[in-house]
Each structure stands twice: as C-alpha cells, then as structure tokens.
Design an enzyme around this catalytic site. Structure first.
Site, PDB file in Angstrom:
ATOM      1  N   LYS A  66       0.800  -1.236   0.000  1.00 41.23           N
ATOM      2  CA  LYS A  66       0.000   0.000   0.000  1.00 41.23           C
ATOM      3  C   LYS A  66       0.832   1.285   0.000  1.00 41.23           C
ATOM      4  O   LYS A  66       0.424   2.285  -0.578  1.00 41.23           O
ATOM      5  CB  LYS A  66      -0.962  -0.006   1.192  1.00 41.23           C
ATOM      6  CG  LYS A  66      -2.112  -0.981   0.994  1.00 41.23           C
ATOM      7  CD  LYS A  66      -3.050  -1.055   2.180  1.00 41.23           C
ATOM      8  CE  LYS A  66      -4.134  -2.090   1.869  1.00 41.23           C
ATOM      9  NZ  LYS A  66      -5.073  -2.310   2.961  1.00 41.23           N
ATOM     10  N   ASP A 102      -9.619   2.458   2.609  1.00 40.55           N
ATOM     11  CA  ASP A 102      -9.518   1.915   3.975  1.00 40.55           C
ATOM     12  C   ASP A 102      -9.953   2.967   4.992  1.00 40.55           C
ATOM     13  O   ASP A 102     -10.415   2.628   6.082  1.00 40.55           O
ATOM     14  CB  ASP A 102      -8.071   1.517   4.298  1.00 40.55           C
ATOM     15  CG  ASP A 102      -7.668   0.189   3.675  1.00 40.55           C
ATOM     16  OD1 ASP A 102      -8.558  -0.606   3.314  1.00 40.55           O
ATOM     17  OD2 ASP A 102      -6.444  -0.051   3.538  1.00 40.55           O
TER      18      ASP A 102
HETATM   19  P1  NDP Z   1       1.876  -4.047   5.728  1.00 38.98           P
HETATM   20  O1  NDP Z   1       2.694  -5.111   5.108  1.00 38.98           O
HETATM   21  O2  NDP Z   1       1.947  -2.659   5.188  1.00 38.98           O
HETATM   22  O3  NDP Z   1       2.234  -3.959   7.312  1.00 38.98           O
HETATM   23  C1  NDP Z   1       2.338  -5.128   8.088  1.00 38.98           C
HETATM   24  C2  NDP Z   1       2.435  -4.747   9.553  1.00 38.98           C
HETATM   25  O4  NDP Z   1       2.466  -5.950  10.341  1.00 38.98           O
HETATM   26  C3  NDP Z   1       3.695  -3.977   9.916  1.00 38.98           C
HETATM   27  O5  NDP Z   1       3.418  -3.110  10.989  1.00 38.98           O
HETATM   28  C4  NDP Z   1       4.643  -5.098  10.344  1.00 38.98           C
HETATM   29  O6  NDP Z   1       5.682  -4.680  11.215  1.00 38.98           O
HETATM   30  C5  NDP Z   1       3.686  -5.982  11.103  1.00 38.98           C
HETATM   31  N1  NDP Z   1       4.159  -7.347  11.208  1.00 38.98           N
HETATM   32  C6  NDP Z   1       4.105  -8.305  10.244  1.00 38.98           C
HETATM   33  N2  NDP Z   1       4.630  -9.467  10.699  1.00 38.98           N
HETATM   34  C7  NDP Z   1       5.015  -9.229  11.990  1.00 38.98           C
HETATM   35  C8  NDP Z   1       5.611 -10.031  13.007  1.00 38.98           C
HETATM   36  N3  NDP Z   1       5.910 -11.314  12.788  1.00 38.98           N
HETATM   37  N4  NDP Z   1       5.855  -9.478  14.201  1.00 38.98           N
HETATM   38  C9  NDP Z   1       5.543  -8.166  14.434  1.00 38.98           C
HETATM   39  N5  NDP Z   1       4.985  -7.350  13.516  1.00 38.98           N
HETATM   40  C10 NDP Z   1       4.726  -7.880  12.310  1.00 38.98           C
HETATM   41  O7  NDP Z   1       0.381  -4.593   5.711  1.00 38.98           O
HETATM   42  P2  NDP Z   1      -0.992  -3.790   5.842  1.00 38.98           P
HETATM   43  O8  NDP Z   1      -0.788  -2.636   6.770  1.00 38.98           O
HETATM   44  O9  NDP Z   1      -1.541  -3.536   4.506  1.00 38.98           O
HETATM   45  O10 NDP Z   1      -1.923  -4.881   6.552  1.00 38.98           O
HETATM   46  C11 NDP Z   1      -1.746  -5.211   7.930  1.00 38.98           C
HETATM   47  C12 NDP Z   1      -2.890  -6.115   8.396  1.00 38.98           C
HETATM   48  O11 NDP Z   1      -4.122  -5.407   8.361  1.00 38.98           O
HETATM   49  C13 NDP Z   1      -3.063  -7.345   7.492  1.00 38.98           C
HETATM   50  O12 NDP Z   1      -3.398  -8.441   8.308  1.00 38.98           O
HETATM   51  C14 NDP Z   1      -4.238  -6.974   6.618  1.00 38.98           C
HETATM   52  O13 NDP Z   1      -4.922  -8.128   6.239  1.00 38.98           O
HETATM   53  C15 NDP Z   1      -5.079  -6.106   7.587  1.00 38.98           C
HETATM   54  N6  NDP Z   1      -5.926  -5.123   6.881  1.00 38.98           N
HETATM   55  C16 NDP Z   1      -7.279  -5.350   6.838  1.00 38.98           C
HETATM   56  C17 NDP Z   1      -8.132  -4.458   6.219  1.00 38.98           C
HETATM   57  C18 NDP Z   1      -9.603  -4.718   6.205  1.00 38.98           C
HETATM   58  O14 NDP Z   1     -10.299  -4.134   5.349  1.00 38.98           O
HETATM   59  N7  NDP Z   1     -10.142  -5.507   7.089  1.00 38.98           N
HETATM   60  C19 NDP Z   1      -7.609  -3.239   5.555  1.00 38.98           C
HETATM   61  C20 NDP Z   1      -6.174  -3.086   5.690  1.00 38.98           C
HETATM   62  C21 NDP Z   1      -5.379  -4.019   6.307  1.00 38.98           C
HETATM   63  P3  NDP Z   1       7.131  -4.263  10.627  1.00 38.98           P
HETATM   64  O15 NDP Z   1       6.941  -2.901  10.016  1.00 38.98           O
HETATM   65  O16 NDP Z   1       8.005  -4.249  11.822  1.00 38.98           O
HETATM   66  O17 NDP Z   1       7.507  -5.302   9.599  1.00 38.98           O
END
Ligand code: NDP
Length: 303
Positions: A66, A102
């Site tokens: 995104k 979103d």
């Molecule tokens: P991004 O890839 O942009 O961000 C992922 C986030 O999760 C980061 O903050 C990352 O931390 C963290 N993360 C991932 N793996 C780990 C881990 N093992 N331990 C700690 N932190 C972790 O994804 P999005 O922001 O687009 O999406 C995030 C979540 O929100 C997803 O599950 C997505 O499905 C959900 N979502 C749902 C929506 C809905 O309409 N219901 C809309 C938007 C999102 P770091 O930066 O440290 O890697």
C-alpha cells in the site's frame, strides 16, 4: 470487451475480495472480472504499469504494497495523500489515480465498535504499515487526543508519526518501542486497541499476551477472522470486532470508484460470509489453516 479489476498483493490466494466484487459486478450486469495477482515487491512496478491498459477498470492494492504504490501513480486523492497509502486504483486514460478507501472503511468499523458510547479519546495501535496509516488518520479525524503506535521495527512507527506531523499537530501521536511491559502500561490507560499488524493472519499467534488485555477495552482486529487476540480479549471481558466491516466498506467504496454505481452492500456482505464459511482466506485477513467451523461470527459490535 470484459473489463478487468485486479487485486495486487503478496499473498492474495483465494481472496474474499474476489467473492464480493465478482458477485457485485454480475448482479449489476457489469461485464468485468476480478483477478488475483500475487506479486512480490520486485514485480510491483511491472504490475502497476500493466494497469494503464484500456481493459482495466482499476485495482485493489493490499499487503505489503500500500505504501510502495504511492510514487507509482499519477495522482493521489486527498485521503491517499494524507495517509501516504493507496488501497484502490482507478484509471483515467493512461493515468492512474491512487485512492484510500480503507479510511472510510475503518471509520464504519470504529463507529460500530464504539456503538452508542461516547467516542474514546485515547488509542493504542499495533502496526505501522499501510493499514495502520488509515487507522491512525481515522483516529486523528475522529478527535482522538492521544494515539500510541507500537511497531516491531520502531523506525517505521516513527516514520508514520512524522508523516502525520501536521494533521496531528493538535494532539499527541507517539511511536513507542515494541516492549510487552510498555504496551501493557499503555493499554491500562486506554480504551481502544487496534491490531493493524498481520500477526494472526496466517498463524494462530497474537501480537500481545492475554494478560495485557482488560475488560474495558474495545478491540478491533483488522484481520477478518476470529483471531487469538480477539478470543483473548473476549475472555478478558472486552468488546471486540474483526475486520469484516472495514473489508466490506472499503470494498464498497472501491466498487463505486470503478463503476460509478452504488455498491450492492447486502449482496457483498452475504458473499463475504459465504466465502468465509467456505474456508477461503483473504489478503485482508482470513486465517490460513483454520477450519471454517472454528471461524465464528464476529463477536461483540459487529453484526
Ligand atoms: P503491511 O505489510 O503494510 O504492514 C504489516 C504490519 O504488520 C507492519 O506493521 C509489520 O511490522 C507488522 N508485522 C508483520 N509481521 C510481523 C511479526 N511477525 N511481528 C511483528 N509485527 C509484524 O500490511 P498492511 O498494513 O496492509 O496490513 C496489515 C494487516 O491489516 C493485514 O493483516 C491486513 O490483512 C489487515 N488489513 C485489513 C483491512 C480490512 O479491510 N479488514 C484493511 C487493511 C489491512 P514491521 O513494520 O516491523 O515489519
């Protein structure tokens, strides 16, 4: 010519978005097909370039792209610009427009979670990715006075706070290091907890220990499933909601942007529920490897 709409993410297998959008196109007699494109970051530029073709109505962009898509489009709407994240693309000729649906999706989910209660003023947000940006912006515009963002990589949370510097000038927006004791102490002072990490999306893990949760919390997990975080929160007496409403309403707003028509909301909700019951998973949040029977109706504030 059948028009094309694609979901670009990594992974995107068996997306719930496909079920709701295809049914919506079909029900309104719109000759369009919703496709899933699994593209790693290295393949993103080529995928975006392809969308400029006449056959495309637009696209959805999801985890983890995104923010990366922002510099690849020709124009950003206000919400995409202010969040620095794009989840929907439309096409005007060869030009691509980046939107962030979103933001309205989160607003619906937050309003439903809070219900008739007074909107709280303090929140804890876990995660600092594209989804978290829509959440933080939604909290700022709802009049929250203190929002604390925790992220595994602190620099990303700090970048998010810096990005919102001007919009959040009137309130306290802070990035804090991901330490259980700090999260627990912040949660003791707050009522709203939003999980915007992808922890719980593909495994039955939780971002925070159950002991940190308390009964006064209103917990929203953006993941569209009954995650361990939500189960722990219910056990602690909290009110909870999963990502269903946000998914539905961001999808409905995107549908209208692509087609110029109001989205058939009820049908889309039914199709989401059917896909979920069928055990499909979504880039926007469905547990992998969890039997359909284990995925109960969202608890608490979600219908
Ligand atoms: P991004 O890839 O942009 O961000 C992922 C986030 O999760 C980061 O903050 C990352 O931390 C963290 N993360 C991932 N793996 C780990 C881990 N093992 N331990 C700690 N932190 C972790 O994804 P999005 O922001 O687009 O999406 C995030 C979540 O929100 C997803 O599950 C997505 O499905 C959900 N979502 C749902 C929506 C809905 O309409 N219901 C809309 C938007 C999102 P770091 O930066 O440290 O890697």
């Amino acid at each position: 010519m059948t028009k094309r709409v694609v979901l670009i993410g990594h992974p995107v297998a068996h997306s719930l978005s496909g079920a709701m959008h295809q049914a919506a196109f079909d029900s309104l007699g719109i000759d369009a097909a919703y496709e899933l494109w699994d593209r790693s970051p290295i393949g993103l530029t080529d995928a975006i370039a392809e969308l400029r073709g006449d056959d495309f109505l637009g696209a959805n962009v999801t985890i983890p792209h995104k923010e990366r898509v922002v510099p690849m489009v020709d124009r950003l709407t206000d919400e995409a610009h202010v969040t620095g994240a794009v989840n929907t693309l439309t096409r005007e000729g060869k030009r691509l427009i980046g939107h962030n649906t979103d933001v309205p999706g989160f607003k619906v989910a937050l309003d439903r979670l809070v219900g008739k209660q007074k909107m709280p003023r303090q929140a804890v947000v876990l995660g600092a990715g594209g989804g978290a940006r829509a959440v933080v912006y939604g909290l700022i515009t709802q009049g929250f006075q203190r929002v604390v963002v925790f992220n595994r990589h602190l620099h990303r949370a700090e970048g998010l706070v810096k990005h919102f510097g001007r919009s959040a000038a009137h309130m306290e927006l802070r990035a804090m290091p991901w330490h259980e004791s700090i999260i627990e102490s912040e949660l003791a002072k707050t009522r709203i907890l939003v999980n915007a990490t992808s922890i719980g999306l593909t495994t039955d893990e939780t971002p925070i220990p159950a002991e940190a949760l308390h009964g006064d919390l209103l917990v929203l997990d953006l993941i569209y499933a009954r995650t361990r975080l939500l189960r722990d929160a219910v056990a602690a007496g909290a009110t909870v909601a999963d990502g269903e409403l946000m998914l539905l309403h961001q999808g409905a707003a995107a549908f209208t942007l692509w087609t110029g028509q109001p989205a058939p909301l009820e049908l889309m909700q039914t199709k989401l529920a059917e896909a979920r019951a069928g055990g499909l998973r979504s880039a926007e949040g469905e547990l992998t490897g969890v039997a359909a029977d284990d995925i109960a109706t969202p608890t608490g504030a979600v219908d």
